[in-house]
Design a protein around this motif. Structure first.
Motif, PDB file in Angstrom:
ATOM      1  N   PHE A  75       0.844  -1.203   0.000  1.00 58.30           N
ATOM      2  CA  PHE A  75       0.000   0.000   0.000  1.00 58.30           C
ATOM      3  C   PHE A  75       0.874   1.246   0.000  1.00 58.30           C
ATOM      4  CE2 PHE A  75      -1.946   3.414   2.504  1.00 58.30           C
ATOM      5  CZ  PHE A  75      -3.073   3.666   1.744  1.00 58.30           C
ATOM      6  N   LEU A  76       1.912   1.246   0.832  1.00 60.00           N
ATOM      7  CA  LEU A  76       2.822   2.384   0.891  1.00 60.00           C
ATOM      8  C   LEU A  76       3.501   2.606  -0.456  1.00 60.00           C
ATOM      9  CD1 LEU A  76       4.276   4.557   2.565  1.00 60.00           C
ATOM     10  CD2 LEU A  76       5.923   2.804   3.269  1.00 60.00           C
ATOM     11  N   ALA A  77       3.933   1.514  -1.105  1.00 63.85           N
ATOM     12  CA  ALA A  77       4.562   1.639  -2.428  1.00 63.85           C
ATOM     13  C   ALA A  77       3.572   2.210  -3.440  1.00 63.85           C
ATOM     14  CB  ALA A  77       5.063   0.270  -2.895  1.00 63.85           C
ATOM     15  N   GLY A  78       2.315   1.781  -3.363  1.00 66.29           N
ATOM     16  CA  GLY A  78       1.303   2.307  -4.274  1.00 66.29           C
ATOM     17  C   GLY A  78       1.086   3.797  -4.080  1.00 66.29           C
ATOM     18  N   VAL A  79       1.064   4.244  -2.821  1.00 67.05           N
ATOM     19  CA  VAL A  79       0.895   5.677  -2.536  1.00 67.05           C
ATOM     20  C   VAL A  79       2.047   6.477  -3.139  1.00 67.05           C
ATOM     21  CG1 VAL A  79       0.878   7.406  -0.689  1.00 67.05           C
ATOM     22  CG2 VAL A  79      -0.481   5.322  -0.458  1.00 67.05           C
ATOM     23  N   LEU A  80       3.270   5.958  -3.038  1.00 68.31           N
ATOM     24  CA  LEU A  80       4.442   6.674  -3.561  1.00 68.31           C
ATOM     25  C   LEU A  80       4.418   6.765  -5.086  1.00 68.31           C
ATOM     26  CD1 LEU A  80       7.137   5.132  -1.206  1.00 68.31           C
ATOM     27  CD2 LEU A  80       6.270   7.478  -1.154  1.00 68.31           C
ATOM     28  N   LEU A  81       3.698   5.846  -5.735  1.00 75.27           N
ATOM     29  CA  LEU A  81       3.604   5.874  -7.201  1.00 75.27           C
ATOM     30  C   LEU A  81       2.280   6.460  -7.688  1.00 75.27           C
ATOM     31  CD1 LEU A  81       5.115   2.347  -7.951  1.00 75.27           C
ATOM     32  CD2 LEU A  81       6.186   4.547  -8.435  1.00 75.27           C
ATOM     33  N   ALA A  82       1.475   7.012  -6.757  1.00 73.01           N
ATOM     34  CA  ALA A  82       0.136   7.476  -7.125  1.00 73.01           C
ATOM     35  C   ALA A  82       0.170   8.655  -8.088  1.00 73.01           C
ATOM     36  CB  ALA A  82      -0.657   7.851  -5.868  1.00 73.01           C
ATOM     37  N   ASP A  83       1.223   9.469  -8.018  1.00 69.33           N
ATOM     38  CA  ASP A  83       1.305  10.611  -8.938  1.00 69.33           C
ATOM     39  C   ASP A  83       2.228  10.320 -10.120  1.00 69.33           C
ATOM     40  OD1 ASP A  83       3.626  10.530  -7.514  1.00 69.33           O
ATOM     41  OD2 ASP A  83       3.639  12.653  -6.946  1.00 69.33           O
ATOM     42  N   SER A  84       2.553   9.049 -10.325  1.00 68.14           N
ATOM     43  CA  SER A  84       3.401   8.660 -11.446  1.00 68.14           C
ATOM     44  C   SER A  84       2.589   8.616 -12.740  1.00 68.14           C
ATOM     45  CB  SER A  84       4.019   7.279 -11.176  1.00 68.14           C
ATOM     46  OG  SER A  84       4.495   6.695 -12.362  1.00 68.14           O
ATOM     47  N   GLU A  85       3.264   8.880 -13.855  1.00 65.74           N
ATOM     48  CA  GLU A  85       2.583   8.818 -15.149  1.00 65.74           C
ATOM     49  C   GLU A  85       2.228   7.382 -15.544  1.00 65.74           C
ATOM     50  OE1 GLU A  85       7.060   9.255 -16.116  1.00 65.74           O
ATOM     51  OE2 GLU A  85       5.662   9.671 -14.481  1.00 65.74           O
ATOM     52  N   TYR A  86       2.774   6.395 -14.817  1.00 71.01           N
ATOM     53  CA  TYR A  86       2.510   4.993 -15.138  1.00 71.01           C
ATOM     54  C   TYR A  86       1.457   4.379 -14.212  1.00 71.01           C
ATOM     55  CZ  TYR A  86       6.763   5.653 -17.795  1.00 71.01           C
ATOM     56  OH  TYR A  86       7.699   6.132 -18.678  1.00 71.01           O
ATOM     57  N   ARG A  87       0.793   5.228 -13.417  1.00 67.20           N
ATOM     58  CA  ARG A  87      -0.177   4.715 -12.449  1.00 67.20           C
ATOM     59  C   ARG A  87      -1.265   3.884 -13.118  1.00 67.20           C
ATOM     60  NH1 ARG A  87      -4.238   8.779  -9.626  1.00 67.20           N
ATOM     61  NH2 ARG A  87      -5.529   8.163 -11.383  1.00 67.20           N
ATOM     62  N   HIS A  88      -1.876   4.422 -14.166  1.00 65.62           N
ATOM     63  CA  HIS A  88      -2.997   3.730 -14.811  1.00 65.62           C
ATOM     64  C   HIS A  88      -2.539   2.441 -15.504  1.00 65.62           C
ATOM     65  CE1 HIS A  88      -5.687   6.965 -13.855  1.00 65.62           C
ATOM     66  NE2 HIS A  88      -4.906   7.857 -14.456  1.00 65.62           N
ATOM     67  N   ALA A  89      -1.335   2.464 -16.075  1.00 67.06           N
ATOM     68  CA  ALA A  89      -0.817   1.251 -16.711  1.00 67.06           C
ATOM     69  C   ALA A  89      -0.581   0.155 -15.670  1.00 67.06           C
ATOM     70  CB  ALA A  89       0.482   1.568 -17.455  1.00 67.06           C
ATOM     71  N   LEU A  90      -0.046   0.536 -14.504  1.00 72.45           N
ATOM     72  CA  LEU A  90       0.169  -0.445 -13.434  1.00 72.45           C
ATOM     73  C   LEU A  90      -1.169  -1.027 -12.973  1.00 72.45           C
ATOM     74  CD1 LEU A  90       2.858   1.462 -11.331  1.00 72.45           C
ATOM     75  CD2 LEU A  90       3.194  -0.732 -12.477  1.00 72.45           C
ATOM     76  N   GLU A  91      -2.167  -0.165 -12.784  1.00 67.64           N
ATOM     77  CA  GLU A  91      -3.490  -0.653 -12.370  1.00 67.64           C
ATOM     78  C   GLU A  91      -4.054  -1.634 -13.383  1.00 67.64           C
ATOM     79  OE1 GLU A  91      -6.520   2.055 -10.788  1.00 67.64           O
ATOM     80  OE2 GLU A  91      -4.988   3.609 -10.877  1.00 67.64           O
ATOM     81  N   ALA A  92      -3.976  -1.274 -14.665  1.00 68.68           N
ATOM     82  CA  ALA A  92      -4.555  -2.123 -15.711  1.00 68.68           C
ATOM     83  C   ALA A  92      -3.859  -3.477 -15.772  1.00 68.68           C
ATOM     84  CB  ALA A  92      -4.451  -1.418 -17.061  1.00 68.68           C
ATOM     85  N   ASP A  93      -2.527  -3.489 -15.584  1.00 67.98           N
ATOM     86  CA  ASP A  93      -1.788  -4.747 -15.682  1.00 67.98           C
ATOM     87  C   ASP A  93      -2.040  -5.650 -14.478  1.00 67.98           C
ATOM     88  OD1 ASP A  93      -0.770  -4.032 -18.077  1.00 67.98           O
ATOM     89  OD2 ASP A  93       1.259  -3.589 -17.396  1.00 67.98           O
ATOM     90  N   LEU A  94      -2.236  -5.063 -13.297  1.00 66.05           N
ATOM     91  CA  LEU A  94      -2.368  -5.874 -12.088  1.00 66.05           C
ATOM     92  C   LEU A  94      -3.814  -6.260 -11.782  1.00 66.05           C
ATOM     93  CD1 LEU A  94       0.161  -4.036  -9.740  1.00 66.05           C
ATOM     94  CD2 LEU A  94       0.468  -6.217 -10.898  1.00 66.05           C
ATOM     95  N   GLU A  95      -4.779  -5.555 -12.373  1.00 62.53           N
ATOM     96  CA  GLU A  95      -6.182  -5.783 -12.044  1.00 62.53           C
ATOM     97  C   GLU A  95      -6.618  -7.242 -12.241  1.00 62.53           C
ATOM     98  OE1 GLU A  95      -9.691  -4.776 -10.431  1.00 62.53           O
ATOM     99  OE2 GLU A  95      -8.014  -3.387 -10.711  1.00 62.53           O
ATOM    100  N   PRO A  96      -6.278  -7.900 -13.383  1.00 60.93           N
ATOM    101  CA  PRO A  96      -6.716  -9.306 -13.538  1.00 60.93           C
ATOM    102  C   PRO A  96      -6.126 -10.232 -12.472  1.00 60.93           C
ATOM    103  CG  PRO A  96      -5.991  -8.381 -15.641  1.00 60.93           C
ATOM    104  CD  PRO A  96      -5.573  -7.416 -14.587  1.00 60.93           C
ATOM    105  N   PHE A  97      -4.838 -10.030 -12.137  1.00 61.94           N
ATOM    106  CA  PHE A  97      -4.207 -10.869 -11.115  1.00 61.94           C
ATOM    107  C   PHE A  97      -4.854 -10.619  -9.753  1.00 61.94           C
ATOM    108  CE2 PHE A  97      -0.949 -10.115 -14.363  1.00 61.94           C
ATOM    109  CZ  PHE A  97      -0.594 -11.417 -14.671  1.00 61.94           C
ATOM    110  N   LYS A  98      -5.124  -9.339  -9.462  1.00 66.29           N
ATOM    111  CA  LYS A  98      -5.751  -8.995  -8.183  1.00 66.29           C
ATOM    112  C   LYS A  98      -7.106  -9.681  -8.050  1.00 66.29           C
ATOM    113  CE  LYS A  98      -8.497  -5.667  -7.487  1.00 66.29           C
ATOM    114  NZ  LYS A  98      -9.194  -4.368  -7.465  1.00 66.29           N
ATOM    115  N   GLY A  99      -7.928  -9.601  -9.104  1.00 63.22           N
ATOM    116  CA  GLY A  99      -9.256 -10.202  -9.043  1.00 63.22           C
ATOM    117  C   GLY A  99      -9.214 -11.704  -8.843  1.00 63.22           C
ATOM    118  N   LEU A 100      -8.328 -12.377  -9.596  1.00 66.09           N
ATOM    119  CA  LEU A 100      -8.247 -13.838  -9.485  1.00 66.09           C
ATOM    120  C   LEU A 100      -7.720 -14.274  -8.119  1.00 66.09           C
ATOM    121  CD1 LEU A 100      -6.922 -14.807 -13.033  1.00 66.09           C
ATOM    122  CD2 LEU A 100      -9.130 -15.421 -12.050  1.00 66.09           C
ATOM    123  N   LEU A 101      -6.671 -13.578  -7.633  1.00 68.70           N
ATOM    124  CA  LEU A 101      -6.091 -13.966  -6.349  1.00 68.70           C
ATOM    125  C   LEU A 101      -7.027 -13.630  -5.194  1.00 68.70           C
ATOM    126  CD1 LEU A 101      -2.345 -13.045  -6.906  1.00 68.70           C
ATOM    127  CD2 LEU A 101      -3.297 -15.320  -6.545  1.00 68.70           C
TER     128      LEU A 101
END
Length: 607
Positions: free
Chosen positions: A252-278
């Protein structure tokens, strides 16, 4: 053989999820309960298709880890700082109140003080996975109840770390261990390691991860970006776990530190399927972990413990809700959302049992209570939706206005964005309009501008009669719900057949049902605006405005003609698909001819 067993287990999990979750959603039970029931079905107490529950539970915790990372990506550090009162104020109050009450009740029924303390602390924790999944499914994160739940759950994740670390000190051997002088040194060393790992996560998130993301993004290999995202989350989780800290809190802390990164949405999109399945795997593992052996030995005792625990926690949370700024109508919903035990409680009770603070049977009972409370939450929320929410809505609903006799030629049912445009147009021409709507705030606002707007359910015929339906000439049906719209039209046709109906159509299917009722004066709410914007786009691309208008009008005529042609067959899906394909081909041919004609004209102009 191990690879074969893994593949078989994977197939079992996927089949269970694919069958149970859609069925649960179909009957309005929610996805979480579907996963829990699937876990019970394939677990060691039912079909026995999966038996190594503990290892599955540990592995599936990465679903919670990924979820916390994605949530962190939504919160920039300044937003998190703004929530400090919610996290530490609300979270601290909830933990203290629940732990004191549950622990106090345990002590009153004769439990030793160590057992009462461990039970109180462990059961004060709630399930981040279940609560967050429910908040997302119900779109409640933006409400006061959702914000308070988020802050409390985050505080619990923080509080679980010292709680687990301090449990061994309560054990009978804690004092003797301290005499040797080694426990203090080991504690300071562990604290130093924890601070070092947190510092590494913070510094790495700021100065190392972002350049690495930019470098990998330049390779233009999406699979490498996904691999790095997974490596980042798993790596941080393992680092936090190695020093005894919460993996979920670290990511969670790592996510907060990357929240204003330009790659935030790409990270969310890539991890969303794994998050849902797990996460689904985690819920199934919780279902599998229910020890029906303990349940069958003392079903009455287990039932009393689960009911008593959930009831106590719900009462405490409902009493705290007004202090957390939650609206009266959401007090019970908020309390039920986090009334269950949490996944960290499994760890707390496991550590306490290993340290000798909990007898084996007490530990098994507490773990079972937590698991069953997790199963109970979706059922309680379902009961809330079916039994409580409608009554709260009726109590909160103000009575319909008493309408003095009206004599205006036009009635408008529904005065949202669609109805307002019609009303303002008529009002500007001095035409009398009587409006019925069910939004009290909107009504008070419009009355300031001399609109005759009344609060009430337009589908009630006696209310329409009071509004002057007998004397009016036109009824404009502009209410939001398609079913309510059709029900109103049916009632008006029977009671006030002289009224001419002008209707708002939500979509083509709504158009067909309006035509079934003889309504021929309607407008699709998005069609004309979309068509006009399409004209503007063509003009922006360099098309002559006259030509753009001509193209839009041709498209409009074709679309309206197609609807008239489809209408006699709209209940025949096969015929409808065939006609839709035919209409698409005709439209393509029409525009192809238009392009050819334009090209010939340009060639003539050049010659």
């Amino acid at each position: 053989m191990e690879q074969h067993d893994f593949l078989v287990a994977l197939v079992v999990f996927l089949i269970a999820a694919v069958v149970a979750v859609p069925v649960a959603r179909r009957f309005g039970l929610g996805a979480v309960l579907g996963y829990l029931l699937a876990g019970v079905a394939i677990g060691p107490w039912a079909l026995r298709l999966v038996t190594n529950v503990e290892s599955i539970l540990h592995f599936s915790e990465f679903g919670v880890v990924l979820m916390m990372f994605v949530i962190g990506l939504e919160l920039e550090p300044r937003k998190l700082w703004a929530l400090r009162r919610v996290i530490f104020g609300y979270g601290g109050a909830q933990m203290a109140a629940c732990a004191l009450l549950v622990g106090g009740v345990a002590a009153l029924v004769g439990a030793p003080w160590q057992v009462a303390l461990v039970a109180g602390l462990g059961l004060a924790l709630s399930s981040t996975a279940i609560a967050f999944a429910t908040l997302t499914e119900r779109n409640l994160f933006g409400t006061p109840a959702g914000a308070a739940s988020f802050g409390i759950l985050l505080f619990q994740d923080i509080a679980a770390i010292p709680m687990i670390a301090l449990l061994p000190l309560l054990a009978a051997g804690g004092a003797e261990a301290g005499v040797a002088g080694t426990s203090g040194a080991a504690g300071w060393l562990g604290a130093a390691k924890a601070v070092g790992v947190i510092g590494t996560v913070v510094a790495g998130g700021r100065y190392l991860v972002r350049p690495a993301l930019r470098f990998i993004a330049r390779t233009d290999m999406r699979e490498m970006f996904t691999a790095f995202a997974l490596l980042l989350v798993v790596g941080i989780a393992l680092m936090m776990d190695a020093v005894g800290l919460s993996m979920a809190l670290g990511t969670f802390l790592a996510g907060v530190l990357l929240a204003d990164s330009e790659y935030r949405h790409a990270l969310e999109a890539d991890l969303e399927p794994f998050k849902g399945l797990l996460l689904g795997l985690f819920f199934m593992a919780v279902g599998m972990s229910i020890d029906f052996g303990v349940l069958m030995q003392a079903p009455g005792q287990v039932a009393a413990l689960v009911i008593g625990f959930v009831l106590l926690k719900t009462v405490v949370l409902a009493l705290l809700a007004p202090r957390f700024g939650i609206a009266r109508g959401q007090w019970l919903l908020f309390a039920l959302l986090i009334s269950q035990g949490g996944e960290f409680a499994f760890v707390v009770f496991g550590v306490a049992g290993g340290a000798g603070l909990l007898p084996a049977r007490t530990e098994a009972l507490l773990v079972l209570v937590v698991a069953l409370s997790m199963v109970a939450t979706p059922l309680l929320l379902l009961a809330y939706d079916r039994l409580v929410a409608p009554r709260l809505a009726r109590l909160a609903r103000r009575p319909d206005d008493v309408i003095s006799p009206q004599d205006n030629p036009v009635l408008i049912a529904g005065f949202g964005r669609f109805g307002q445009i019609i009303g303002r147009l008529l009002y500007a021409q001095g035409i009398g309009v009587t409006v019925l709507d069910h939004d009290p705030d909107q009504i008070e606002f419009l009355r300031q501008y001399d609109f005759k707007v009344f609060y009430g359910d337009a589908t009630r015929m006696e209310l329409l009669e009071s509004a002057g339906a007998e004397r009016a000439r036109i009824l404009v049906v502009a209410i939001d719900g398609m079913e309510d719209s059709l029900a109103l039209i049916d009632s008006v046709r029977a009671r006030f057949p002289h009224l001419e109906i002008y209707a708002r159509a939500r979509h083509v299917s709504h158009v067909y049902q309006l035509k079934d009722r003889g309504v021929i004066l309607f407008e699709r709410e998005l069609f004309e605006g979309s068509l006009m914007l399409g004209r503007r786009v063509l003009e922006g691309l360099g098309y002559d405005p006259t030509h753009a208008r001509s193209l839009a009008l041709r498209f409009r005529r074709h679309n309206i003609a197609a609807i008239d042609r489809f209408y006699p067959h709209y209940t025949d899906q096969k015929k409808l698909v065939s006609l839709a394909r035919q209409a698409r081909d005709e439209l393509e041919e029409m525009f192809r001819q238009d392009r050819d004609q334009r090209r010939r004209k340009e060639e003539e102009d050049w010659s």
